[in-house]
Scaffold this active site. Structure first.
Site, PDB file in Angstrom:
ATOM      1  N   PHE A 101      -8.065   5.043   0.068  1.00  0.00           N
ATOM      2  CA  PHE A 101      -7.008   4.169  -0.455  1.00  0.00           C
ATOM      3  C   PHE A 101      -7.537   2.874  -1.049  1.00  0.00           C
ATOM      4  O   PHE A 101      -6.803   1.899  -1.169  1.00  0.00           O
ATOM      5  CB  PHE A 101      -5.968   3.859   0.630  1.00  0.00           C
ATOM      6  CG  PHE A 101      -5.396   5.071   1.300  1.00  0.00           C
ATOM      7  CD1 PHE A 101      -4.720   6.027   0.568  1.00  0.00           C
ATOM      8  CD2 PHE A 101      -5.543   5.265   2.663  1.00  0.00           C
ATOM      9  CE1 PHE A 101      -4.186   7.155   1.175  1.00  0.00           C
ATOM     10  CE2 PHE A 101      -5.026   6.390   3.288  1.00  0.00           C
ATOM     11  CZ  PHE A 101      -4.347   7.339   2.533  1.00  0.00           C
ATOM     12  N   GLN A 122     -16.025   5.849  -1.177  1.00  0.00           N
ATOM     13  CA  GLN A 122     -15.515   6.155  -2.513  1.00  0.00           C
ATOM     14  C   GLN A 122     -16.532   5.787  -3.592  1.00  0.00           C
ATOM     15  O   GLN A 122     -16.286   6.042  -4.762  1.00  0.00           O
ATOM     16  CB  GLN A 122     -14.222   5.359  -2.770  1.00  0.00           C
ATOM     17  CG  GLN A 122     -13.057   5.694  -1.865  1.00  0.00           C
ATOM     18  CD  GLN A 122     -11.877   4.778  -2.097  1.00  0.00           C
ATOM     19  OE1 GLN A 122     -11.422   4.110  -1.186  1.00  0.00           O
ATOM     20  NE2 GLN A 122     -11.344   4.724  -3.305  1.00  0.00           N
ATOM     21  N   GLU A 182      -2.262   6.445  -7.956  1.00  0.00           N
ATOM     22  CA  GLU A 182      -1.670   5.141  -7.660  1.00  0.00           C
ATOM     23  C   GLU A 182      -0.264   4.918  -8.224  1.00  0.00           C
ATOM     24  O   GLU A 182       0.576   4.298  -7.549  1.00  0.00           O
ATOM     25  CB  GLU A 182      -2.583   4.030  -8.181  1.00  0.00           C
ATOM     26  CG  GLU A 182      -3.935   3.980  -7.509  1.00  0.00           C
ATOM     27  CD  GLU A 182      -4.853   2.993  -8.188  1.00  0.00           C
ATOM     28  OE1 GLU A 182      -5.122   1.932  -7.593  1.00  0.00           O
ATOM     29  OE2 GLU A 182      -5.304   3.269  -9.318  1.00  0.00           O
ATOM     30  N   ALA A 196      -9.048   3.651  -9.269  1.00  0.00           N
ATOM     31  CA  ALA A 196      -8.275   3.401 -10.492  1.00  0.00           C
ATOM     32  C   ALA A 196      -7.573   4.656 -10.999  1.00  0.00           C
ATOM     33  O   ALA A 196      -7.263   4.761 -12.187  1.00  0.00           O
ATOM     34  CB  ALA A 196      -9.169   2.805 -11.585  1.00  0.00           C
ATOM     35  N   PHE A 228      -4.047  -1.530  -6.661  1.00  0.00           N
ATOM     36  CA  PHE A 228      -5.017  -2.505  -7.169  1.00  0.00           C
ATOM     37  C   PHE A 228      -4.354  -3.703  -7.842  1.00  0.00           C
ATOM     38  O   PHE A 228      -4.668  -4.082  -8.957  1.00  0.00           O
ATOM     39  CB  PHE A 228      -5.954  -1.801  -8.153  1.00  0.00           C
ATOM     40  CG  PHE A 228      -7.345  -2.370  -8.204  1.00  0.00           C
ATOM     41  CD1 PHE A 228      -8.240  -2.151  -7.176  1.00  0.00           C
ATOM     42  CD2 PHE A 228      -7.768  -3.113  -9.286  1.00  0.00           C
ATOM     43  CE1 PHE A 228      -9.531  -2.674  -7.226  1.00  0.00           C
ATOM     44  CE2 PHE A 228      -9.060  -3.629  -9.348  1.00  0.00           C
ATOM     45  CZ  PHE A 228      -9.941  -3.409  -8.311  1.00  0.00           C
ATOM     46  N   ARG A 244      -4.623   0.994  -2.927  1.00  0.00           N
ATOM     47  CA  ARG A 244      -3.854   1.843  -3.830  1.00  0.00           C
ATOM     48  C   ARG A 244      -2.850   1.030  -4.656  1.00  0.00           C
ATOM     49  O   ARG A 244      -1.893   0.479  -4.138  1.00  0.00           O
ATOM     50  CB  ARG A 244      -3.122   2.906  -3.005  1.00  0.00           C
ATOM     51  CG  ARG A 244      -2.551   4.051  -3.798  1.00  0.00           C
ATOM     52  CD  ARG A 244      -1.906   5.034  -2.846  1.00  0.00           C
ATOM     53  NE  ARG A 244      -1.687   6.349  -3.430  1.00  0.00           N
ATOM     54  CZ  ARG A 244      -1.329   7.422  -2.734  1.00  0.00           C
ATOM     55  NH1 ARG A 244      -1.150   7.321  -1.425  1.00  0.00           N
ATOM     56  NH2 ARG A 244      -1.151   8.583  -3.316  1.00  0.00           N
TER      57      ARG A 244
END
Length: 753
Positions: free
Chosen positions: A229, A198, A715, A512, A345, A343
């Site tokens: 994720f 990512q 998310e 994010a 955070f 996912r």
């Protein structure tokens, strides 16, 4: 049911099983297989390391240890406490900590050779719980504190006070494609690395630093990866670095793919926590004060925990205005895998705490929790600032709540649940509502930027380069849609290239929930520049000096002059006129950030909101449960692709339900992970799906600060899964810990007299 009429142009290869992950690629002749060798202990000092027998094993090309690394032996994204390889004399942080790397002609050869390593350890006692870490004051960084008002004084004056606690476990990401990378030396120097990541730019940065190369010497490329994720935000650095080190040492291509059990044991999880609180409230259930302490199990190193805990503490208010608040977050160091991005955070953890508190208040007062939520929601003109002093704009919390009561027929459903439970002894039903309010943006200002590149070819086809990586979330499709809308080009003419640090430099991690926000906005900037440059050429081709142009359906039209021009014709003519058909775009969000000492500022660009209601039926004798109905109302603004957004809501809910009800990580007394495969770690399957999903998008609330008035989707919907856990708690008549596994659901029966 969801809307089947919504436009859905999928990355169909995912659904057809045609996506080519790293194991599916054709490899260069002579490619070696890499294998990381891990510590067998959770906490131990490496005294001696002898790899001579490994090097002598037939088929082995090389072994790389910490002493071989030319540059700084670090891969720490925030705080420098994470070595790439454990050096002799160093202390391993968990069972799985990588000590050295082996490259051989086959993976089987590398594994057999690795078993010949001779090493000596001084075994140390591991810290395996947040309670022990708290007792020892073993923290990775300074604990976080959030203060609003005077919680102590307000608590003393509150008419009602309650104390409570909550404990939650971690969660394995369990993506289709494990962590992997393929590093290839280039004849002109440097390396090309294809990775499942990512965060290509961070991968590039650490690989270059370890080898004392320039960033431009390393190209990291990511195609369509098999899920992330959050796990591949920071920890994708590992496989990129390890494969590149082996390729550097052998001067040959190296493919390094973690086996599933390795991936389980080595990589990080969602942050577990233990929270305790005191809450003061009035007779209506309005929260007057909260004093809260949360100990997070961050594992052996910081990783991205510093960012996760900040993101979490900024959401500890949930959807509610809390006038007096004192919160302490403790980043506990334990001898487990480093907890990492997942996912949400840190937001699911924060919401589980505040929703537990609200539920506790409702039970104390004998009220329905939905009524208590209504009393505490953020307001429109007053009570509308968060503890960090950010205004909650475009607030639909009460509107969504009201619509959800109507759509689910909540009052009648509550009566039905009570009647059902009176008639049944061993089977009970439960009902719960959960609102959502999720902040979008990276808290660090410099991360809120993105570049993009659009190339138009002479035939009118378009190739776009974006800063983000596609991992099944629909980023490619949304990017194509933005360009199609802006240039008026049909989707069939637009293709998305693999993400590469050689084309789009300095990318921010696809995380994010900002992927579509950033890529779409940067692409729009490029489209605007292209249209500004091409518009005069189009008018000239129409024989006009001025006029308003409409771009759509592969045609440029000037309606007042009744003139049209095909996009391919414009592209060819612009090329013949020596006009550039390539343009870069750039996007940035300024004004994001907060003061570390006061925790005040604007940590988010905007909020995403919504609401969910879940009905469960629980067998008290077996712990089995079903979900007859789930209602979700989510605000996507004006969605770029409604079908993708609905799919993301389904997926986030199911993944969150796994964390809430069945995915339990177990570590034994020596620090060894016992849940390392689907034989002993349960994730949701088809039989756990709700019988009926009733998912709708909230209408009429565009987000003016974002691309095409849309809102992020990845998310935020995971929060709604907490309604399953709360509904099960409602059925049991008491708050349950997370996850509320079958064992947890029947355990209280045997504890009760």
């Amino acid at each position: 049911m969801t809307d089947n009429k919504s436009i859905q142009y999928r990355e169909a290869a995912h659904l057809a099983g045609q996506t080519r992950y790293l194991p599916d690629l054709e490899l260069y002749e002579g490619t070696l297989r890499g294998y990381p060798v891990s510590s067998p202990y959770a906490h131990a000092r490496l005294l001696e390391l002898d790899t001579s027998a490994v090097m002598a094993y037939p088929g082995v090309a090389t072994v790389v240890t910490a002493g071989d690394i030319p540059g700084p032996n670090t891969m720490a994204p925030i705080i420098d406490d994470e070595p790439c390889l454990l050096p002799v004399g160093g202390v391993c942080g968990y069972a799985g900590h990588v000590v050295c790397l082996v490259a051989a002609d086959t993976l089987e050869t590398a594994k057999k050779a690795a078993a010949l390593i001779r090493w000596k350890w001084e075994v140390l006692p591991p810290v395996l719980s947040v309670e022990e870490a708290m007792d020892k004051r073993s923290f990775l960084f300074k604990p976080l504190q959030l203060i609003r008002g005077e919680a102590g004084e307000a608590m003393k004056k509150a008419p009602f006070r309650e104390k409570g606690s909550l404990q939650a476990g971690g969660q394995e990401h369990y993506y289709f494609e494990t962590h992997s990378a393929y590093a290839v030396p280039r004849h002109q120097g440097g390396f090309f690395v294809r990775a499942s990541t990512q965060n290509p730019t961070d991968n590039q940065r650490f690989a270059a630093s370890l080898l004392q190369l320039k960033a431009s010497d390393i190209e990291v490329q990511a195609g369509c990866i098999g899920g992330g994720f959050g796990s591949k935000q920071a920890q994708a650095n590992w496989c990129v670095a390890w494969s590149t080190l082996l390729a550097w040492k052998t001067k040959k291509p190296v493919l390094l793919i973690l086996e599933r059990e390795q991936d389980f044991r080595i990589t990080g999880k969602r942050h577990p926590f233990k929270a305790s609180w005191e809450v003061g409230f009035d007779q209506k259930g309005r929260i007057l004060a909260i004093d809260l302490s949360v100990a997070f199990d961050c594992g052996w190193c910081t990783d991205v925990s510093y960012a996760v805990l900040h993101h979490s503490i900024f959401h500890i208010d949930g959807a509610y205005f809390i006038p007096n608040l004192h919160v302490m977050y403790y980043p506990c160091r334990t001898n487990k895998t480093s907890s990492t991005a997942f996912r949400g955070f840190g937001v699911p953890q924060a919401f589980s705490i505040i929703e537990s508190i609200v539920t506790q208040i409702a039970r104390s007062l004998g009220k329905d929790a939905a009524a208590v939520r209504w009393q505490n929601y953020y307001g429109i003109k007053k009570n509308n600032t968060t503890p960090c002093n950010m205004t909650v704009d475009h607030n639909i919390l009460r509107a969504a709540h009201r619509q959800m009561l109507e759509k689910s027929n909540y009052s009648a459903l509550r009566k039905q649940v009570k009647e059902f439970n009176k008639k049944h002894i061993s089977v009970k039903r439960g009902l719960a509502m959960v609102p959502g309010k999720f902040g979008i943006s990276f808290n660090e200002s410099f991360l809120n930027q993105a570049g993009a590149l659009i190339n138009i070819y002479r035939d009118g086809s378009v190739l776009i380069h974006i800063p983000g990586t596609e991992m099944g979330q629909g980023l490619y499709d949304k990017s194509r849609t933005v360009v199609s809308r802006e240039l008026g080009v049909s989707l069939e003419r637009i293709r998305v290239s693999d993400t590469s640090t050689a084309v789009i430099p300095n990318t921010t991690s696809t995380a994010a929930s900002t992927g579509s926000d950033f890529a779409g906005s940067a692409l729009k900037d490029a489209c605007d520049k292209l249209k500004k440059r091409l518009a005069p050429i189009a008018l000239e081709m129409m024989g006009l000096k001025k006029g308003k142009l409409d771009w759509g359906n592969d045609v440029i039209a000037c309606k007042e002059a009744r003139k049209t021009l095909s996009f391919p014709d414009l592209a060819l003519h612009a090329y013949m006129e020596l006009e550039s058909l390539s343009e870069k775009g750039f996007y940035k969000r300024e004004g994001i950030g907060f003061e570390l000492e006061t925790m005040e500022g604007r940590p988010y660009w905007y909020y995403v909101m919504g609401c969910a209601v879940t009905l469960v039926e629980l067998n008290l004798l077996t712990g089995e449960f079903s979900i007859p109905d789930v209602w979700i109302l989510h605000d996507s603004g004006y969605p770029i692709d409604k079908g993708i957004d609905l799919g993301q809501i389904h997926g986030a809910f199911i993944q969150g339900m796994g964390w809430c009800t069945m995915e339990k990580l177990i570590t034994d007394e020596t620090g060894q992970l016992q849940t390392f495969s689907l034989d002993n770690y349960k994730i949701p399957g088809i039989y756990e799906l709700p019988d009926n999903f009733h998912i709708e998008l909230f209408e009429g609330n565009p987000e003016p600060r974002n691309i095409h008035n849309s809102r992020a989707i990845g998310e935020p919907p995971l929060i709604y899964a907490l309604s399953v856990w709360l509904a099960l708690s409602d059925a049991r008549g008491k708050m349950l810990s997370l996850p509320a596994t079958r064992e947890e659901l029947i355990k209280p029966l045997y504890d009760e007299k």
